[in-house]
Design a protein around this motif. Structure first.
Motif, PDB file in Angstrom:
ATOM      1  N   THR A  67       0.835  -1.205   0.000  1.00 37.95           N
ATOM      2  CA  THR A  67       0.000   0.000   0.000  1.00 37.95           C
ATOM      3  C   THR A  67       0.867   1.252   0.000  1.00 37.95           C
ATOM      4  N   VAL A  68       1.887   1.264   0.839  1.00 33.58           N
ATOM      5  CA  VAL A  68       2.794   2.419   0.909  1.00 33.58           C
ATOM      6  C   VAL A  68       3.538   2.585  -0.419  1.00 33.58           C
ATOM      7  N   GLN A  69       4.023   1.475  -0.982  1.00 33.86           N
ATOM      8  CA  GLN A  69       4.761   1.546  -2.234  1.00 33.86           C
ATOM      9  C   GLN A  69       3.886   2.096  -3.354  1.00 33.86           C
ATOM     10  N   ARG A  70       2.641   1.656  -3.392  1.00 30.85           N
ATOM     11  CA  ARG A  70       1.740   2.140  -4.433  1.00 30.85           C
ATOM     12  C   ARG A  70       1.460   3.628  -4.260  1.00 30.85           C
TER      13      ARG A  70
ATOM     14  N   LEU B  12       2.451   9.351  -6.016  1.00 26.93           N
ATOM     15  CA  LEU B  12       3.006  10.680  -5.726  1.00 26.93           C
ATOM     16  C   LEU B  12       4.174  11.002  -6.644  1.00 26.93           C
ATOM     17  N   ALA B  13       4.969   9.980  -6.966  1.00 25.03           N
ATOM     18  CA  ALA B  13       6.103  10.193  -7.866  1.00 25.03           C
ATOM     19  C   ALA B  13       5.629  10.494  -9.279  1.00 25.03           C
ATOM     20  N   SER B  14       4.533   9.823  -9.715  1.00 26.39           N
ATOM     21  CA  SER B  14       4.018  10.076 -11.062  1.00 26.39           C
ATOM     22  C   SER B  14       3.481  11.498 -11.193  1.00 26.39           C
ATOM     23  N   GLU B  15       3.065  12.099 -10.065  1.00 22.57           N
ATOM     24  CA  GLU B  15       2.650  13.505 -10.069  1.00 22.57           C
ATOM     25  C   GLU B  15       3.845  14.449 -10.135  1.00 22.57           C
ATOM     26  N   GLY B  16       5.026  13.936  -9.835  1.00 20.09           N
ATOM     27  CA  GLY B  16       6.200  14.791  -9.758  1.00 20.09           C
ATOM     28  C   GLY B  16       6.357  15.441  -8.412  1.00 20.09           C
ATOM     29  N   LEU B  17       5.562  15.010  -7.427  1.00 17.60           N
ATOM     30  CA  LEU B  17       5.614  15.625  -6.097  1.00 17.60           C
ATOM     31  C   LEU B  17       6.812  15.123  -5.305  1.00 17.60           C
ATOM     32  N   ILE B  18       7.163  13.847  -5.507  1.00 17.66           N
ATOM     33  CA  ILE B  18       8.342  13.280  -4.849  1.00 17.66           C
ATOM     34  C   ILE B  18       9.172  12.537  -5.883  1.00 17.66           C
ATOM     35  N   VAL B  19      10.399  12.188  -5.516  1.00 21.19           N
ATOM     36  CA  VAL B  19      11.258  11.385  -6.375  1.00 21.19           C
ATOM     37  C   VAL B  19      11.953  10.344  -5.500  1.00 21.19           C
ATOM     38  N   SER B  20      12.062   9.125  -6.019  1.00 22.11           N
ATOM     39  CA  SER B  20      12.724   8.054  -5.275  1.00 22.11           C
ATOM     40  C   SER B  20      14.204   8.015  -5.657  1.00 22.11           C
TER      41      SER B  20
ATOM     42  N   VAL C 267      11.029  14.959  -1.298  1.00 24.21           N
ATOM     43  CA  VAL C 267      10.036  15.931  -1.764  1.00 24.21           C
ATOM     44  C   VAL C 267      10.662  16.795  -2.851  1.00 24.21           C
ATOM     45  N   GLN C 268       9.970  16.854  -3.997  1.00 24.73           N
ATOM     46  CA  GLN C 268      10.485  17.618  -5.131  1.00 24.73           C
ATOM     47  C   GLN C 268      10.048  19.068  -5.101  1.00 24.73           C
ATOM     48  N   ARG C 269       8.763  19.285  -4.777  1.00 24.54           N
ATOM     49  CA  ARG C 269       8.208  20.639  -4.833  1.00 24.54           C
ATOM     50  C   ARG C 269       6.991  20.720  -3.941  1.00 24.54           C
ATOM     51  N   THR C 270       6.484  21.903  -3.765  1.00 24.09           N
ATOM     52  CA  THR C 270       5.319  22.090  -2.906  1.00 24.09           C
ATOM     53  C   THR C 270       4.047  21.797  -3.675  1.00 24.09           C
ATOM     54  N   VAL C 271       2.958  21.555  -2.945  1.00 20.54           N
ATOM     55  CA  VAL C 271       1.677  21.242  -3.572  1.00 20.54           C
ATOM     56  C   VAL C 271       1.176  22.409  -4.409  1.00 20.54           C
ATOM     57  N   GLU C 272       1.475  23.638  -3.975  1.00 22.48           N
ATOM     58  CA  GLU C 272       0.979  24.814  -4.697  1.00 22.48           C
ATOM     59  C   GLU C 272       1.515  24.865  -6.119  1.00 22.48           C
ATOM     60  N   ARG C 273       2.645  24.200  -6.386  1.00 24.72           N
ATOM     61  CA  ARG C 273       3.231  24.240  -7.719  1.00 24.72           C
ATOM     62  C   ARG C 273       2.786  23.060  -8.575  1.00 24.72           C
TER      63      ARG C 273
END
Length: 376
Positions: A56-59, A64-72, A80-86
């Motif tokens: 569940t966590v991995q999915r 989140l990574a596909s959104e570009g919000l985080i990167v592994s 964390v790549q960027r803030t939600v506002e962006r």
């Protein structure tokens, strides 16, 4: 002990744990609990503090990574790549031709919309109804374009409708059968590549050989035979008989469908001995023929083996334990959403293949083998 995860899961909510983990991490980033450049807690920490599985966590992290919000990052974790506002704010229009209200299409569309919504991407769906005479009413498409001003069209249509899409100013992708020469269609960004049917069916055919199956009855829709194992079975030296049915399964009128399927199968039983294995190309075909098969006195799997094609999560409940070639429409929707989000970030659109599984079940047992065999 100080908690590293600043949210809890609502186990009475209608949302899945994956959706809640995604929403919780996004909220944590939005509120400044985690800032750009910071590393999220480990998967084990999420598992321990939230009481969910590692899958569940991995999915959730993959979404989140596909959104570009985080990167592994290897040996570091999820950063964390960027803030939600962006986060991207775009609009997508899903266009379907005709009355495609099948479970597979509906579940794929739901997964697509839910995943895009997590990335602040609006996804609206429109169905093109047919006029008298068979042509589509494009006024519905024009109205949807005016109201939504989409950045991208996700087209689940046939080849004739592609010409209409080419006349628009909006780029589109094809999630159904697409033209063979995309270069002829300047607005067409990508199509789903055809599935490797031989690879999908290989473990099933191998099991037939291992189980010394000598004959197979294929029960198929005449117009929907994409996963027809006839060629592979015959190459393996197995006799193949076909029982074609011309019912339009998209009508969803199963009360009428089951008796017709049952009558056709009963007629086949009256003609002579049954094959060693019955391969049904649809779980609703299976629901129609199974009662007749049981009434005949044939035992499953002692007298006859049974394998069906099905969509994961749909179909009659009593077909879920059967051996099957399984399609996952939810995984397809999530994959398409990920491809779209990647295009919004990078400008590169590549639609990836969709997974099928061969699932061994109690109706076609092989000694020592249970569960999913292979995904393609």
């Amino acid at each position: 002990m100080l908690k590293e995860v600043p949210f809890e899961l609502d186990r009475t909510s209608g949302k899945t744990f994956t959706e809640q983990v995604v929403a919780g991490v996004r909220s944590g980033i939005s509120k400044g609990f985690w800032r750009a450049g910071q590393t999220l807690p480990t998967r084990q920490t999420f598992v321990r503090e939230l009481g969910v599985s590692g899958n569940t966590v991995q999915r959730a992290m993959s979404l989140l990574a596909s959104e570009g919000l985080i990167v592994s990052r290897p040996r570091v974790g999820c950063v964390v790549q960027r803030t939600v506002e962006r986060m991207i704010r775009k609009s997508v229009l899903e266009v379907s031709a005709g009355n495609d209200c099948s479970f597979a299409h509906v579940r794929c569309l739901q997964a697509l919309q839910e995943h895009l919504a997590l990335a602040n991407v609006q996804c609206t769906a429109v169905t093109l109804p047919r006029k008298k005479g068979g042509s589509f009413n494009y006024a519905f498409l024009d109205d949807a374009l005016d109201r939504n001003a989409p950045d991208l069209i996700v087209a689940n249509v046939g080849r004739l409708e592609v010409e209409r899409l080419d006349a628009l100013s909006v780029p589109y992708i094809m999630t159904s059968d697409a033209p063979k020469f995309p270069a002829r269609h300047p607005k067409l960004l990508s199509t789903i590549p055809p599935s490797d049917i031989a690879a999908i069916l290989k473990p099933f055919v191998d099991d037939c050989v291992a189980a010394r199956i000598r004959s197979v009855l294929l029960v198929v829709w005449t117009k929907l035979q994409a996963l027809n194992p006839r060629d592979q079975l015959e190459k393996a030296g197995i006799y193949v008989e076909t029982l074609p049915l011309s019912i339009d399964e998209s009508c969803e009128n199963y009360d009428n469908l089951f008796p017709v399927v049952g009558a056709s199968f009963r007629k086949r039983l009256e003609q002579g001995p049954m094959c060693d294995l019955v391969f049904s190309a649809d779980d609703y075909l299976t629901a129609g023929l199974l009662p007749v098969l049981l009434e005949s006195g044939l035992r499953i799997p002692e007298d006859v083996k049974l394998v069906t094609f099905r969509n994961k999560g749909g179909g009659p409940a009593f077909t879920k334990s059967l051996a099957a070639i399984e399609n996952d429409p939810e995984a397809k929707g999530l994959a398409i959403a990920g491809d779209i989000l990647r295009w919004f970030r990078t400008g590169k659109m590549i639609l990836t293949s969709r997974p099928y599984s061969y699932v061994r079940g109690e109706t076609f047992p092989v000694a020592g083998a249970v569960g999913v065999v292979k995904k393609v």
